[in-house]
Design a protein around this motif. Structure first.
Motif, PDB file in Angstrom:
ATOM      1  N   VAL A 694      -1.482   5.827   4.249  1.00 13.07           N
ATOM      2  CA  VAL A 694      -1.898   4.582   4.320  1.00 13.07           C
ATOM      3  C   VAL A 694      -2.852   4.408   3.161  1.00 13.07           C
ATOM      4  O   VAL A 694      -3.610   5.074   2.603  1.00 13.07           O
ATOM      5  CB  VAL A 694      -2.906   4.428   5.620  1.00 13.07           C
ATOM      6  CG1 VAL A 694      -3.636   3.212   5.542  1.00 13.07           C
ATOM      7  CG2 VAL A 694      -2.074   4.524   6.701  1.00 13.07           C
ATOM      8  N   GLU A 695      -2.554   3.140   2.339  1.00  7.90           N
ATOM      9  CA  GLU A 695      -3.090   2.778   1.028  1.00  7.90           C
ATOM     10  C   GLU A 695      -3.834   1.428   1.404  1.00  7.90           C
ATOM     11  O   GLU A 695      -3.216   0.189   1.132  1.00  7.90           O
ATOM     12  CB  GLU A 695      -2.158   2.604  -0.011  1.00  7.90           C
ATOM     13  CG  GLU A 695      -1.710   4.272  -0.356  1.00  7.90           C
ATOM     14  CD  GLU A 695      -0.695   4.019  -1.450  1.00  7.90           C
ATOM     15  OE1 GLU A 695      -0.684   2.958  -2.192  1.00  7.90           O
ATOM     16  OE2 GLU A 695      -0.027   4.962  -1.760  1.00  7.90           O
ATOM     17  N   VAL A 696      -5.152   1.473   1.863  1.00  2.86           N
ATOM     18  CA  VAL A 696      -5.829   0.023   1.941  1.00  2.86           C
ATOM     19  C   VAL A 696      -7.338   0.555   1.582  1.00  2.86           C
ATOM     20  O   VAL A 696      -7.683   1.662   1.837  1.00  2.86           O
ATOM     21  CB  VAL A 696      -5.887  -0.208   3.484  1.00  2.86           C
ATOM     22  CG1 VAL A 696      -4.435  -1.063   3.673  1.00  2.86           C
ATOM     23  CG2 VAL A 696      -6.290   0.752   4.286  1.00  2.86           C
ATOM     24  N   SER A 697      -8.157  -0.348   1.179  1.00  2.00           N
ATOM     25  CA  SER A 697      -9.448  -0.287   0.518  1.00  2.00           C
ATOM     26  C   SER A 697     -10.647  -0.653   1.289  1.00  2.00           C
ATOM     27  O   SER A 697     -11.799  -0.293   1.021  1.00  2.00           O
ATOM     28  CB  SER A 697      -9.575  -0.873  -1.081  1.00  2.00           C
ATOM     29  OG  SER A 697      -9.103  -2.081  -0.671  1.00  2.00           O
ATOM     30  N   ARG A 698     -10.219  -1.518   2.302  1.00  3.32           N
ATOM     31  CA  ARG A 698     -11.321  -2.082   3.167  1.00  3.32           C
ATOM     32  C   ARG A 698     -11.230  -1.239   4.541  1.00  3.32           C
ATOM     33  O   ARG A 698     -10.030  -1.099   4.998  1.00  3.32           O
ATOM     34  CB  ARG A 698     -11.091  -3.680   3.391  1.00  3.32           C
ATOM     35  CG  ARG A 698     -11.624  -4.349   2.145  1.00  3.32           C
ATOM     36  CD  ARG A 698     -11.153  -5.812   2.117  1.00  3.32           C
ATOM     37  NE  ARG A 698     -12.103  -6.415   3.289  1.00  3.32           N
ATOM     38  CZ  ARG A 698     -11.633  -7.037   4.532  1.00  3.32           C
ATOM     39  NH1 ARG A 698     -10.269  -6.847   4.914  1.00  3.32           N
ATOM     40  NH2 ARG A 698     -12.717  -7.398   5.186  1.00  3.32           N
TER      41      ARG A 698
END
Length: 743
Positions: A694-698
């Protein structure tokens, strides 16, 4: 022995001699243990679990005989085997031969033997009033969660003998990760086990109801995929407790004595397979260091290749490159030529007219017939040849030209002269060959026309094959020149590429050797023993028995070693009685005045100022550390004289709790909660996100993504990560508004 047992033992003997020759003695000894157990038709019931959980007391109570010393501190550092028979104790030393001591040994002396894990690996106790049938042996093991790793290894070294295991836990430490990990391993290796949650008298219904407590345990085991045969709740102090299921345990324990030996034989096979897995793991560990070095070297080489025009996929030799070209030519060119259609019906008619003109009696007209005949013969010759050339161009030359151009592009050929030759494809069929193929004296019949046109077609294809062979040779020569030129220009990259290939082959050889070893081990487990195997096992079992010495004197008891330097010296303390708090505060002020302007010491200065204020206000901190569920919260409540912190047999504290005296700003019972920042939570979740891809920043996006994640995708996580993930999902909506706040 039954025929089934004898067959199982025979197969074990074949496996034993193989492992004894090709693997470590530790694994072969385990197989010999299993053989010895089966030949003697013994059943072994093991007790393992949390240290000081009451295993020894539980065993004594089950046997209705005080066979083992018990104590609130750990009493076993080695394996203890209990069985029925004449009173004797056999001590198995690590470095010395085992010794048999006849008669009973005093408990205090026994306890010293059990605690000596450094020199003694096993103690066998036989007693006529053990409460055990002659075929049953009980094993007591050290605590698997002891701070001494050797204790856990000793316990694991006896698992191959256990036909059933009782895993004993302290009431307050059921959900210890060490316990859960150990039980999961038992589940994986197929060892039948039950769980005993001992010291249930510690349960306090006002803290948590027993139903909730037992349900939380079931939930925890289910989450780990642990399925014991049964869970018992016991107390050796209060047998009248309604939740004490000791009597059920006692009944089930004794029912094991009557278990079918077929079940024990099947368990022995599973244990042998577990030993095989240990052999494979050991073999992989032997390769581990070399494998890691190769992987590190390959990583360095790949970094070098990243900066060149080559990649690992390009690691082909010139010979392999030419072979690929040859294979492509075979498929795209040589298989095409025989299938080219060169003789349509119209062309066959032209061939017929051409053949008729070649007959000796062919003649045109009466006047000036020779000239007219020669002209007609030439016209028919030209017509047939031209029509044939058109068919060759359409059905052979241009398709071959396109195929050769495709091959040139595929193999990255850029030589202009060669590409022009392919583009022009200057193949010409020799017109004279049409005459050469005519059979002298043959009549022009329908059959002969068919035979002749087939001969022409085959001859054209033979000639075009010769022409294409020349193109192939030029392509091969061009590729050789390209390869050599590129190699001379990028020699380091090519050398790296070649070394990468060698590393891949070596790693593949490792895998092949491990796989071959695995196949050999399992084949031995299925193969009846040879006469030599049988004799080797017989001799080794006899050596075991004969090496046991008999003695009437116990080994000298170990004495605690006292450091002579300790006790004689006065306790050292840099502080002297006349160092008052005021003098210390003065020194702190002096230190602050010296370092106050020094760059890079801001954090240290802030700490020093904080400590100064606490000292000035006579404020100091008492910290409680210890194992989870050890009772730290309960102890803090006892110190404070009232219930300030929540308590439970399950872990209740996952944060740092600080209790301070009330002030004007913070009256009694005021609670301040410092909530983590979003970046801190993202850092805590980083390992989970990486494993799930999973690549999300928020954090909000993380929550939504993980919430929508299919259950199957979570299988990539270990149990600890799953627990943390579920806690995050459950608590996010309630807590995300308070991130980076004090509430």
């Amino acid at each position: 022995m039954t025929l089934t047992t004898e067959k199982a033992v025979e197969q074990m003997k074949s496996l034993y001699t193989y492992i004894n020759n090709y693997s470590s003695s530790k694994q072969s000894e385990k197989i010999l243990d299993i053989i010895e157990k089966l030949e003697n038709r013994k059943m072994m019931i093991g007790f393992a679990g949390h240290f000081s959980a009451g295993k020894s007391t539980l065993i004594n109570t089950l046997l209705n005989k005080e066979m083992l010393p018990s104590s609130p501190i750990p009493t076993s550092a080695n394996i203890v085997q209990l069985n029925s028979g004449e009173s004797e104790t056999v001590v198995y030393f690590r470095e010395e031969p085992p010794v048999r001591y006849e008669g009973e040994i005093e408990f205090d002396r026994l306890q010293s033997l059990f605690k000596d894990g450094e020199e003694i690996k096993r103690v066998d106790i036989s007693h006529p009033e053990s409460g055990l049938p002659s075929h049953v042996i009980v094993l007591d093991t050290p605590g698997v969660d002891s701070t001494n790793d050797a204790d856990r290894l000793i316990t694991e070294s006896s698992l191959h003998l256990m036909d059933h295991m009782y895993y004993v836990m302290d009431y307050n430490h059921v959900q210890s990760e060490v316990n859960l990990q150990f039980l999961w391993e038992m589940q994986r290796r197929g060892t039948p086990f039950s769980i005993v949650i001992n010291q249930i008298d510690k349960h306090n219904e006002s803290e948590i109801s027993f139903d909730k407590f037992s349900q939380s345990i079931d939930d925890s085991f289910n989450q780990w995929g642990i399925a014991p045969e049964r869970i018992y709740y016991t107390s050796m102090k209060d047998f009248d407790l309604s939740i004490n299921t000791f009597e059920d345990l006692k009944v089930d324990f004794k029912s094991l004595f009557e278990r079918s030996y077929e079940v024990i034989e099947n368990q022995a096979k599973l244990d042998a397979e577990s030993v095989i897995q240990e052999c494979l793991k050991e073999a992989e560990e032997d390769f581990y260091q070399e494998k890691q070095e190769l992987l590190e070297r390959r990583k360095d080489l790949e970094t070098l290749l990243e900066n060149s025009h080559l990649s690992v996929e390009d690691q082909v030799t010139t010979e392999e490159l030419l072979q690929k070209l040859h294979d492509d030519v075979q498929v795209r060119i040589r298989q095409f030529i025989p299938n080219a259609y060169l003789m349509p019906s119209v062309l066959r008619e032209d061939a017929k007219e051409f053949l008729e003109a070649q007959q000796p009696g062919f003649k045109v007209g009466f006047l000036f017939s020779k000239k007219k005949t020669d002209e007609e013969r030439e016209a028919r010759n030209q017509k047939f040849y031209q029509h044939l050339d058109d068919v060759i161009e359409k059905n052979l030359k241009w398709p071959l030209r396109d195929r050769w151009l495709e091959l040139a592009e595929k193999h990255k050929v850029t030589d202009e002269s060669l590409l022009k030759k392919i583009q022009d494809f200057p193949f010409e069929y020799n017109k004279d060959r049409l005459h050469d193929l005519v059979e002298k004296g043959a009549e022009v019949t329908g059959d002969y026309v068919l035979r002749y046109t087939d001969q022409v077609s085959n001859d054209v294809k033979k000639e075009v094959r010769r022409f294409t062979q020349n193109i192939q040779e030029q392509l091969e020569q061009t590729l050789k020149e390209y390869q050599q030129t590129d190699y001379d220009k990028h020699q380091k990259a090519y050398d790296a590429l070649e070394e990468c290939g060698q590393i891949e082959k070596t790693l593949e050889q490792f895998s092949i050797r491990i796989k071959s070893y695995q196949e050999d081990l399992y084949e031995r487990l299925r193969t009846p023993a040879s006469h030599m195997d049988i004799q080797v096992v017989k001799d080794d079992l006899k050596k075991r028995k004969d090496c046991v010495l008999t003695s009437s004197e116990l080994p000298p008891e170990k004495k605690a070693v006292v450091n002579p330097d300790r006790g004689a010296t006065e306790p050292t303390n840099s502080s002297t009685p006349d160092q008052s708090i005021d003098s210390i505060l003065e020194k702190v002020d002096e230190t602050l005045s010296i370092v106050g302007n020094v760059q890079g010491l801001d954090s240290l200065i802030d700490q020093l100022k904080g400590k100064k204020e606490r000292l000035k206000n006579r404020h100091y901190t008492v910290a409680l550390f210890g194992a989870f569920s050890a009772g730290k919260s309960s102890f803090a409540n006892a110190l404070l004289g009232e219930r300030v912190l929540p308590v439970s047999p399950n872990p209740t504290t996952a944060t740092i709790n600080k209790i301070s005296p009330p002030t004007d700003e913070c009256p009694d019972r005021t609670i301040h909660v410092a909530v983590k920042t979003e970046s801190q939570m993202l850092h805590d979740l980083s390992g989970i996100l990486q494993r799930l891809g999973v690549e999300v920043s928020r954090l909000r996006d993380v929550h939504e993504t993980l919430l929508a994640l299919p259950e199957g995708d979570r299988e990539a996580l270990d149990h600890k990560q799953l627990s943390f993930l579920q806690a995050f999902l459950d608590g996010f909506e309630e807590m995300h508004l308070y991130m980076n706040q004090s509430i």
